[in-house]
Design a protein around this motif. Structure first.
Motif, mmCIF file in Angstrom:
data_model
loop_
_atom_site.group_PDB
_atom_site.id
_atom_site.type_symbol
_atom_site.label_atom_id
_atom_site.label_comp_id
_atom_site.label_asym_id
_atom_site.label_seq_id
_atom_site.Cartn_x
_atom_site.Cartn_y
_atom_site.Cartn_z
ATOM 1 N N HIS A 292 -8.826 3.396 -2.177
ATOM 2 C CA HIS A 292 -7.785 4.370 -2.046
ATOM 3 C C HIS A 292 -8.407 5.674 -2.280
ATOM 4 O O HIS A 292 -9.150 5.724 -3.281
ATOM 5 C CB HIS A 292 -6.582 4.286 -2.370
ATOM 6 C CG HIS A 292 -5.906 2.950 -2.034
ATOM 7 N ND1 HIS A 292 -5.407 2.770 -0.644
ATOM 8 C CD2 HIS A 292 -5.604 1.984 -2.469
ATOM 9 C CE1 HIS A 292 -4.684 1.695 -0.380
ATOM 10 N NE2 HIS A 292 -5.078 0.809 -1.624
ATOM 11 N N ASP B 80 -4.748 -1.791 -6.257
ATOM 12 C CA ASP B 80 -4.716 -2.742 -5.097
ATOM 13 C C ASP B 80 -6.350 -3.247 -5.056
ATOM 14 O O ASP B 80 -7.211 -2.782 -5.556
ATOM 15 C CB ASP B 80 -4.712 -1.562 -4.009
ATOM 16 C CG ASP B 80 -4.036 -2.449 -2.660
ATOM 17 O OD1 ASP B 80 -4.269 -3.556 -2.685
ATOM 18 O OD2 ASP B 80 -3.583 -1.494 -1.831
ATOM 19 N N MET C 57 0.804 -1.056 -0.010
ATOM 20 C CA MET C 57 -0.246 0.133 0.054
ATOM 21 C C MET C 57 0.983 1.098 -0.115
ATOM 22 O O MET C 57 1.178 1.506 0.957
ATOM 23 C CB MET C 57 -0.935 0.046 1.190
ATOM 24 C CG MET C 57 -1.932 -1.096 0.961
ATOM 25 S SD MET C 57 -3.490 -0.563 1.894
ATOM 26 C CE MET C 57 -3.348 -1.003 3.378
#
Length: 74
Positions: free
Chosen positions: A26, A22, A1
């Protein structure tokens, strides 16, 4: 991350694009109050920002504040 790259040099007026690769959501969010924000980006989504002023812009992920990045705008 993490933002990759963590620091990026761009020209004023360039379009900066973030792609979330990911499995968790986010953001890319300006550290300044009332700054820009990509909004929540889920896997595969993109967010954009066009810098208008020269200088450094620091940003982070609202969900994961230790994720930090910097734009160096020429």
């Amino acid at each position: 991350m993490a933002f990759d790259p963590a620091a990026l040099e761009v020209e004023r007026g360039d379009t900066v694009v973030w792609i979330n690769r990911d499995i968790v959501p986010h953001t890319a969010t300006d550290t300044l109050p009332n700054g820009w924000d990509t909004g929540t980006l889920t896997q595969g989504q993109t967010g954009r920002f066009v810098p208008r002023r020269r200088g450094e812009v620091k940003y982070f992920c609202r969900f994961h504040p230790t994720m930090q990045g910097k734009l160096i705008i020429r």
